[in-house]
Scaffold this motif. Structure first.
Motif, PDB file in Angstrom:
ATOM      1  N   GLY A 120       0.821  -1.204   0.000  1.00 22.00           N
ATOM      2  CA  GLY A 120       0.000   0.000   0.000  1.00 22.00           C
ATOM      3  C   GLY A 120       0.853   1.251   0.000  1.00 22.00           C
ATOM      4  N   SER A 121       0.183   2.381  -0.167  1.00 18.52           N
ATOM      5  CA  SER A 121       0.905   3.650  -0.327  1.00 18.52           C
ATOM      6  C   SER A 121       1.018   4.439   0.972  1.00 18.52           C
ATOM      7  CB  SER A 121       0.192   4.513  -1.381  1.00 18.52           C
ATOM      8  OG  SER A 121      -1.160   4.732  -1.013  1.00 18.52           O
ATOM      9  N   GLY A 122       0.688   3.838   2.103  1.00 18.81           N
ATOM     10  CA  GLY A 122       0.694   4.573   3.368  1.00 18.81           C
ATOM     11  C   GLY A 122       2.049   4.682   4.018  1.00 18.81           C
ATOM     12  N   ILE A 123       3.075   4.995   3.236  1.00 22.93           N
ATOM     13  CA  ILE A 123       4.422   5.140   3.786  1.00 22.93           C
ATOM     14  C   ILE A 123       5.083   6.405   3.258  1.00 22.93           C
ATOM     15  CG2 ILE A 123       5.615   3.833   1.969  1.00 22.93           C
ATOM     16  CD1 ILE A 123       7.203   2.440   4.267  1.00 22.93           C
ATOM     17  N   GLY A 124       4.385   7.155   2.408  1.00 23.40           N
ATOM     18  CA  GLY A 124       4.909   8.385   1.841  1.00 23.40           C
ATOM     19  C   GLY A 124       3.995   8.887   0.740  1.00 23.40           C
ATOM     20  N   TYR A 161      10.917   3.897   7.620  1.00 21.76           N
ATOM     21  CA  TYR A 161      10.629   5.028   6.742  1.00 21.76           C
ATOM     22  C   TYR A 161       9.516   5.950   7.243  1.00 21.76           C
ATOM     23  CZ  TYR A 161      13.639   2.789   3.302  1.00 21.76           C
ATOM     24  OH  TYR A 161      14.720   2.256   2.655  1.00 21.76           O
ATOM     25  N   ASP A 162       8.721   5.493   8.201  1.00 25.86           N
ATOM     26  CA  ASP A 162       7.631   6.328   8.733  1.00 25.86           C
ATOM     27  C   ASP A 162       7.390   5.958  10.187  1.00 25.86           C
ATOM     28  OD1 ASP A 162       5.500   8.083   8.989  1.00 25.86           O
ATOM     29  OD2 ASP A 162       4.060   6.763   7.994  1.00 25.86           O
ATOM     30  N   GLU A 163       8.383   6.244  11.023  1.00 23.41           N
ATOM     31  CA  GLU A 163       8.361   5.750  12.400  1.00 23.41           C
ATOM     32  C   GLU A 163       7.245   6.360  13.238  1.00 23.41           C
ATOM     33  OE1 GLU A 163      12.110   6.655  14.159  1.00 23.41           O
ATOM     34  OE2 GLU A 163      11.826   8.819  14.089  1.00 23.41           O
ATOM     35  N   THR A 164       6.809   7.576  12.931  1.00 22.78           N
ATOM     36  CA  THR A 164       5.722   8.184  13.705  1.00 22.78           C
ATOM     37  C   THR A 164       4.360   7.912  13.086  1.00 22.78           C
ATOM     38  OG1 THR A 164       5.987  10.274  12.514  1.00 22.78           O
ATOM     39  CG2 THR A 164       7.167  10.042  14.603  1.00 22.78           C
ATOM     40  N   ASN A 165       4.327   7.087  12.046  1.00 20.79           N
ATOM     41  CA  ASN A 165       3.072   6.727  11.382  1.00 20.79           C
ATOM     42  C   ASN A 165       2.369   7.962  10.821  1.00 20.79           C
ATOM     43  OD1 ASN A 165       1.427   4.634  10.507  1.00 20.79           O
ATOM     44  ND2 ASN A 165       0.072   4.751  12.281  1.00 20.79           N
ATOM     45  N   GLY A 166       3.167   8.848  10.227  1.00 25.85           N
ATOM     46  CA  GLY A 166       2.626  10.100   9.720  1.00 25.85           C
ATOM     47  C   GLY A 166       1.665   9.944   8.567  1.00 25.85           C
ATOM     48  N   PHE A 167       1.674   8.778   7.897  1.00 23.78           N
ATOM     49  CA  PHE A 167       0.741   8.513   6.805  1.00 23.78           C
ATOM     50  C   PHE A 167      -0.260   7.418   7.185  1.00 23.78           C
ATOM     51  CE2 PHE A 167       4.667  10.054   4.828  1.00 23.78           C
ATOM     52  CZ  PHE A 167       4.182  11.092   4.064  1.00 23.78           C
ATOM     53  N   GLY A 168      -0.255   7.022   8.444  1.00 28.03           N
ATOM     54  CA  GLY A 168      -1.044   5.867   8.852  1.00 28.03           C
ATOM     55  C   GLY A 168      -2.533   6.130   8.941  1.00 28.03           C
ATOM     56  N   ASN A 169      -3.318   5.094   8.665  1.00 29.27           N
ATOM     57  CA  ASN A 169      -4.756   5.111   8.936  1.00 29.27           C
ATOM     58  C   ASN A 169      -5.132   3.741   9.500  1.00 29.27           C
ATOM     59  OD1 ASN A 169      -5.705   3.271   6.816  1.00 29.27           O
ATOM     60  ND2 ASN A 169      -5.226   4.894   5.361  1.00 29.27           N
TER      61      ASN A 169
END
Length: 737
Positions: free
Chosen positions: A348-352, A702-710
């Protein structure tokens, strides 16, 4: 009584003082001691505890408190030392683990940052017609608290689960603007929803409270980079290599395009490039819906009519350019950031925020000696009598996936000459089945009508005992045949209504295409009291007009929307349409099944969205983030009333659980591009099987704070925590579903 009253007054004063003390403490807490994201220490023994989402608390802060925090942060020295790692920020106390978290949200800071960088009054065009219908413009930057009408227009998308309420919407026009918007969101403590074309079944590209970065304007065919075997932009390892099916399957080249492009744009562009079009037989995989964005499509799976020959969408991407939450831009490929490349091919694209993709162009099968290259649309209708359906399902499954080991040469050779040349969808249902009571197959055969008939006949699929009628429509190019299928699919489903909302209630598609409606369109009833005109798909003028419209990234072919259809229902028909405003039931994936099980499902009704046999089955589940390689039937549950979708889906999963998976529902698999509503306790296995743990580890990098997470994306693992991999257990770092 007087004494009693005095006591009450004293208690009230003490309570008020306590309230003020709490208020001042809260205000002081808003101003950080450094300009960095705040970190949280969690004892190692409890490191599976997830940091609280601080968004809800931030929303309770006063506007003034947010302004104070922003001003304080802005006044910090720009030369202050920046923490290099989470451990440096969190501390190195022995026995503790650091879980990165985000700062409190600051809506004033987010608005100020974006409006300082970009013109808040600039309008961008997001919808154009070829006829006289007006175009649609929206503001480049919108926030609901500033002007809700402008915000609602900018939220425009094809998304389901409407309405959602993002904190703000930003239309990026190039990679530098993506970096700028990501920086603003991160510094103001906001999560980000990258939005390509907004086709998420649950509206997850418009997440509530997030900053939406819309990428639909990052698509300019004039800026595409085209490569061929003599001029490859990809690595030496890729140059000239054979494709998935073996040595005689040719890789013609690649196209590097903006991430905001759609299926329709890519089909039209490829069909007009002399390196790939016509007799060259170049295929760039697309799905069945013209307006689906390529970024989500090529990271969640990606299925289409050519999938059995060229692979899944995730198999065909040679490189991704992506902006990470820290604001850096990187390229992920077979030679650069290979772990991220593995992740993006199915995770999925939820990493950037993906800004560009390079996609392979694969040549179609060689024609018979002395013949021209052809492409054939196939339509087959079968009897729905139960005994005949039973014969059909066995023959059709044996055609799609021979009962041989997937890694055997015999299997590869058999599918390469047969079923890998056909892809599509259809329905399988017996008479009186509650949800689908017809049996029919349609799709695209890579070859001539003569070759198609020979292949289907070999497996008994043209046997008059089971076949009611057939139609084979031969075309000269892949683009021509695929455009015909797109047109006929949309016309057959009544889907043109969502493409023509600007011209409703007339719904004149030919007028929107800029061609004569009397000659090239048929009249239909759109709704009680309203008629419309839809194109005659067999007309070459119609196909040419569709390709022309598709090549314009902001044309109506690339921008339908359920919100427009909902508005039409509400305002013109004066009938609220709750179905349009609901999320959709997701897709279910099935492996090869016993014919008796398939027949039992056919007694309920099987709706096949796509078929992913052939090339995808030759790739091992561990080779990419996409794990569900043995499951080639992709089913949907949309051909019924909304209230009945759960019953249909639940009856299927009950049969699978008890007849196929030995009572273990965690073995059922789903398709991430057709994401389900929330609530499945086995959602990690459902979408990613045994790959979830590795995906979670890469997400942490690559996204340790889950800035793109849902709520339905891979979540970052907890640092230093050995993740549980038990059935139904929680992997580290995820938010509860």
């Amino acid at each position: 009584a007087t004494t009693h009253a005095k006591v009450i007054i004293i208690i009230m004063k003490l309570a008020a003082a306590a309230h003020l003390l709490h208020l001042f403490s809260s205000l002081a807490a808003v101003v950080p001691t450094t300009g960095q994201s705040q970190q949280r220490l969690v004892p190692a023994a409890s490191s599976n505890i997830v940091p609280q989402d601080q968004h809800a608390r931030a929303d309770k802060r006063s506007l003034r408190a947010e302004e104070v925090r922003w001003q304080t942060k802005s006044s910090k020295s720009k030369n202050a030392k920046q923490p290099e790692t989470p451990a440096e920020t969190c501390g190195m106390e022995e026995g503790n683990e650091c879980i990165p978290s985000m700062p409190l949200r600051n809506s004033v800071g987010l608005r100020q940052c974006l409006e300082d960088k970009y013109d808040p009054m600039k309008e961008v065009t997001i919808l154009e017609y070829l006829g006289d219908a007006p175009s649609k413009e929206v503001l480049k930057i919108t926030f609901p608290e500033k002007n809700y009408a402008d915000y609602k227009d900018a939220r425009f998308s094809a998304t389901y689960g409407y309405p959602r309420h993002p904190a703000g919407i930003f239309y990026a026009e190039d990679e530098s603007e993506v970096v700028g918007a990501v920086d603003c969101a991160r510094e103001a403590g906001y999560k980000i929803s990258p939005r390509g074309r907004g086709h998420s079944y649950q509206g997850l590209s418009n997440m509530d409270g997030y900053l939406v970065i819309d990428m639909s304007l990052v698509c300019n065919p004039g800026n595409f980079t085209v490569s061929n075997p003599g001029n490859f932009t990809v690595s030496e390892e890729v140059k000239g290599r054979p494709w998935i099916l073996g040595e005689d399957q040719k890789l013609l080249g690649s196209i590097k395009s903006g991430a905001g492009c759609t299926n329709a744009v890519m089909l039209a562009y490829t069909s007009r490039r002399e390196e790939f079009a016509g007799e060259k037989g170049g295929i760039l995989l697309i799905g069945s819906c013209p307006s689906v964005g390529i970024a989500g499509y090529a990271t969640g799976g990606g299925q289409g009519d050519a999938t059995p020959w060229v692979g899944l969408g995730v198999d065909d991407v040679l490189s991704y350019d992506i902006v990470l939450y820290n604001g850096t831009s990187v390229t992920a490929s077979a030679t650069e950031h290979t772990d991220l490349y593995w992740y993006l091919r199915g995770g999925g694209s939820g990493i950037g925020v993906i800004t560009q993709l390079e996609t392979a162009i694969v040549q179609s099968p060689d024609p018979e000696p002395g013949s021209d290259r052809k492409f054939t649309a196939v339509f087959l209708n079968y009897s729905n009598e139960e005994e005949k359906v039973k014969k059909f399902v066995k023959r059709f499954q044996d055609f799609l996936v021979p009962d041989l080991p997937f890694d055997s040469m015999e299997y590869k050779n058999k599918i390469k000459k047969g079923s890998a040349r056909f892809g599509g969808g259809g329905n399988i249902g017996v008479e009186d089945a509650p949800y689908v009571s017809v049996t029919q197959i349609s799709g695209h055969f890579l070859g001539s009508e003569k070759e198609a008939r020979e292949v289907f006949d070999e497996y008994g699929l043209l046997d008059p005992e089971i076949l009611v009628n057939s139609n084979f429509i031969e075309g000269n190019t892949y683009g021509e045949a695929q455009a015909y299928l797109l047109c006929s699919t949309i016309t057959g489903s009544g889907g043109w209504l969502t493409w023509t909302a600007t011209s409703l209630p007339q719904a004149n598609v030919c007028e929107d295409l800029g061609i004569d409606s009397e000659e090239f369109c048929d009249e239909i009833q759109v709704a009680p009291g309203f008629t419309g005109r839809v194109p005659k798909c067999e007309e070459p003028t119609v196909i040419e007009a569709i390709v022309n419209a598709s090549l314009k990234p902001q044309s109506f072919m690339n921008r339908p929307g359920s919100e427009l259809l909902a508005d039409f229902s509400d305002q013109l028909l004066n009938v609220p349409n709750p179905i349009i405003r609901q999320s959709l039931k997701g897709g279910l994936l099935l492996p090869r099944l016993e014919p008796d099980v398939l027949l039992e499902l056919a007694n309920i009704g099987i709706a096949i969205s796509h078929l992913a046999h052939g090339a995808p089955t030759l790739i091992a589940p561990k080779d990419t983030g996409y794990a569900n390689r043995e499951e080639f039937w992709l089913l949907s549950f949309e051909n019924t009333d909304y209230a009945l979708k759960d019953d249909w889906y639940n009856r299927f999963t009950s049969i699978l659980t008890n007849k196929v998976y030995g009572g273990d529902p965690s073995k059922i698999r789903g398709f991430y591009n057709y994401v389900n509503p929330l609530g499945n306790p086995n959602w990690r296995e459902y979408y990613w099987g045994d790959n979830y743990e590795k995906l979670s580890d890469i997400k942490l990098i690559y996204d340790e704070t889950n800035g793109f997470g849902n709520p339905v994306q891979v979540q970052p693992a907890i640092p230093g925590k050995k993740k549980q991999n038990e059935k139904g257990g929680k992997s580290g770092g995820e938010y509860p579903n």
